[in-house]
Design a protein around this motif. Sequence first.
Motif, PDB file in Angstrom:
ATOM      1  N   LEU A  32     -17.767  78.583  14.744  1.00  0.00           N
ATOM      2  CA  LEU A  32     -19.160  79.606  15.610  1.00  0.00           C
ATOM      3  C   LEU A  32     -20.314  78.601  14.819  1.00  0.00           C
ATOM      4  O   LEU A  32     -19.925  78.633  13.718  1.00  0.00           O
ATOM      5  N   GLY A  33     -21.822  78.766  15.549  1.00  0.00           N
ATOM      6  CA  GLY A  33     -22.711  78.109  15.029  1.00  0.00           C
ATOM      7  C   GLY A  33     -23.127  79.029  13.997  1.00  0.00           C
ATOM      8  O   GLY A  33     -23.010  80.484  14.299  1.00  0.00           O
ATOM      9  N   ALA A  38     -24.423  84.753  12.497  1.00  0.00           N
ATOM     10  CA  ALA A  38     -24.451  85.542  11.845  1.00  0.00           C
ATOM     11  C   ALA A  38     -24.703  86.775  12.510  1.00  0.00           C
ATOM     12  O   ALA A  38     -24.875  88.269  12.366  1.00  0.00           O
ATOM     13  N   ARG A  39     -23.898  87.248  14.116  1.00  0.00           N
ATOM     14  CA  ARG A  39     -23.991  88.365  14.551  1.00  0.00           C
ATOM     15  C   ARG A  39     -22.838  88.620  14.496  1.00  0.00           C
ATOM     16  O   ARG A  39     -22.288  89.911  15.150  1.00  0.00           O
ATOM     17  N   ILE A  40     -21.616  88.384  13.488  1.00  0.00           N
ATOM     18  CA  ILE A  40     -20.354  88.726  13.858  1.00  0.00           C
ATOM     19  C   ILE A  40     -20.586  89.640  12.238  1.00  0.00           C
ATOM     20  O   ILE A  40     -20.785  88.820  11.019  1.00  0.00           O
ATOM     21  N   PRO A  41     -20.220  91.071  12.723  1.00  0.00           N
ATOM     22  CA  PRO A  41     -20.370  91.461  11.741  1.00  0.00           C
ATOM     23  C   PRO A  41     -18.780  91.411  10.295  1.00  0.00           C
ATOM     24  O   PRO A  41     -17.853  92.366  10.974  1.00  0.00           O
ATOM     25  N   ILE A  42     -19.450  90.898   9.383  1.00  0.00           N
ATOM     26  CA  ILE A  42     -18.012  90.633   8.712  1.00  0.00           C
ATOM     27  C   ILE A  42     -18.488  91.378   6.736  1.00  0.00           C
ATOM     28  O   ILE A  42     -19.614  90.904   6.672  1.00  0.00           O
ATOM     29  N   ASN A  43     -17.651  92.290   6.939  1.00  0.00           N
ATOM     30  CA  ASN A  43     -17.940  92.673   5.381  1.00  0.00           C
ATOM     31  C   ASN A  43     -17.743  92.367   4.234  1.00  0.00           C
ATOM     32  O   ASN A  43     -17.535  93.373   3.514  1.00  0.00           O
ATOM     33  N   ASP A  44     -16.907  91.658   4.182  1.00  0.00           N
ATOM     34  CA  ASP A  44     -16.490  91.709   2.976  1.00  0.00           C
ATOM     35  C   ASP A  44     -16.733  89.526   3.009  1.00  0.00           C
ATOM     36  O   ASP A  44     -16.653  88.897   3.555  1.00  0.00           O
ATOM     37  N   ALA A  50     -15.164  81.896   2.628  1.00  0.00           N
ATOM     38  CA  ALA A  50     -14.483  81.185   2.606  1.00  0.00           C
ATOM     39  C   ALA A  50     -14.642  79.949   3.556  1.00  0.00           C
ATOM     40  O   ALA A  50     -14.327  79.452   4.134  1.00  0.00           O
ATOM     41  N   ILE A  51     -15.495  81.403   5.122  1.00  0.00           N
ATOM     42  CA  ILE A  51     -15.770  81.215   6.208  1.00  0.00           C
ATOM     43  C   ILE A  51     -16.835  79.452   5.755  1.00  0.00           C
ATOM     44  O   ILE A  51     -16.636  78.129   6.865  1.00  0.00           O
ATOM     45  N   ALA A  52     -17.809  80.046   5.163  1.00  0.00           N
ATOM     46  CA  ALA A  52     -18.636  78.733   4.982  1.00  0.00           C
ATOM     47  C   ALA A  52     -18.674  77.768   4.502  1.00  0.00           C
ATOM     48  O   ALA A  52     -18.680  76.198   4.987  1.00  0.00           O
ATOM     49  N   THR A  53     -17.470  77.530   3.524  1.00  0.00           N
ATOM     50  CA  THR A  53     -16.062  76.443   2.631  1.00  0.00           C
ATOM     51  C   THR A  53     -15.473  75.999   3.749  1.00  0.00           C
ATOM     52  O   THR A  53     -15.691  74.230   3.937  1.00  0.00           O
ATOM     53  N   ALA A  54     -15.135  76.498   4.960  1.00  0.00           N
ATOM     54  CA  ALA A  54     -14.514  75.745   5.396  1.00  0.00           C
ATOM     55  C   ALA A  54     -15.643  74.472   6.832  1.00  0.00           C
ATOM     56  O   ALA A  54     -14.652  73.634   6.931  1.00  0.00           O
ATOM     57  N   LYS A  55     -16.692  75.703   6.977  1.00  0.00           N
ATOM     58  CA  LYS A  55     -17.486  74.732   7.425  1.00  0.00           C
ATOM     59  C   LYS A  55     -17.641  73.341   6.617  1.00  0.00           C
ATOM     60  O   LYS A  55     -18.182  72.149   7.655  1.00  0.00           O
ATOM     61  N   LEU A  89     -19.652  87.906  22.536  1.00  0.00           N
ATOM     62  CA  LEU A  89     -20.298  86.819  22.274  1.00  0.00           C
ATOM     63  C   LEU A  89     -19.932  86.095  23.072  1.00  0.00           C
ATOM     64  O   LEU A  89     -20.231  85.052  24.631  1.00  0.00           O
ATOM     65  N   ASP A  90     -18.225  85.938  23.755  1.00  0.00           N
ATOM     66  CA  ASP A  90     -17.998  85.331  24.787  1.00  0.00           C
ATOM     67  C   ASP A  90     -17.806  85.755  25.893  1.00  0.00           C
ATOM     68  O   ASP A  90     -17.981  85.136  27.423  1.00  0.00           O
ATOM     69  N   LEU A  91     -18.589  86.687  26.134  1.00  0.00           N
ATOM     70  CA  LEU A  91     -18.933  87.634  27.722  1.00  0.00           C
ATOM     71  C   LEU A  91     -20.717  87.173  28.338  1.00  0.00           C
ATOM     72  O   LEU A  91     -21.170  86.971  28.960  1.00  0.00           O
ATOM     73  N   GLY A  92     -21.606  86.712  27.135  1.00  0.00           N
ATOM     74  CA  GLY A  92     -22.451  86.683  26.823  1.00  0.00           C
ATOM     75  C   GLY A  92     -22.636  84.669  27.588  1.00  0.00           C
ATOM     76  O   GLY A  92     -23.305  84.248  28.304  1.00  0.00           O
ATOM     77  N   GLN A  93     -21.531  84.066  27.081  1.00  0.00           N
ATOM     78  CA  GLN A  93     -21.443  82.946  27.360  1.00  0.00           C
ATOM     79  C   GLN A  93     -21.263  82.429  28.654  1.00  0.00           C
ATOM     80  O   GLN A  93     -21.826  81.376  29.161  1.00  0.00           O
ATOM     81  N   LYS A  94     -19.942  83.316  28.646  1.00  0.00           N
ATOM     82  CA  LYS A  94     -19.938  83.454  30.498  1.00  0.00           C
ATOM     83  C   LYS A  94     -20.717  83.345  31.040  1.00  0.00           C
ATOM     84  O   LYS A  94     -21.157  82.682  32.740  1.00  0.00           O
TER      85      LYS A  94
END
Length: 174
Positions: A32-33, A38-44, A50-55, A89-94
């Motif tokens: 994801l961009g 930022a719109r995904i609720p990640i509470n950890d 880890a996601i930022a590092t993977a990017k 998010l997928d529904l919005g893109q569709k």
Amino acid sequence: MTDFDEQMIPSKTARKREMDALQAVGKRLVELGDADLARIPINDEDLTEAIATAKRIKSREGLRRQMQYIGKLMRQVDTAAIEAALQELDLGQKALARRFHELEGLRDDMLSSELQAGVELAMQRFADADRQRLRQLLVQAAKERSNSKPPAAARKLFRYLRELQELANEDAAS
């Protein structure tokens, strides 16, 4: 161990399938961009880091190991909200793609019909449209087509239709 206890423990295959599914969700998060993430609720915080590092990882093997780590972290997090946000998010893109194709179809219908009929097609859909601007764009597009020139006016027409649609969406929202 009784038969009942054995039925309660998921098989190794089921556990692996679940881990692969969590890793796939993690992969989607990494792809994801920043604005969508930022719109995904990640509470950890560990998962977010880890996601930022993977990017940032360029090495294929390093990215594979990081994705496994993300999958491991995902096992400790309630993923229902994350999966729901990804689905939304997928529904919005569709919906965006569908509106884009509708506008392309309207533009193509306008270009293939007579001048006045093409203007009326747009006026039926967008009452606030500038009739003169539509007419000018259609005349320019017809000239370009007859002279075998690039379709610059057709592109301008599409951009104008998109502006009209955005204005209509804003009016509907308010």
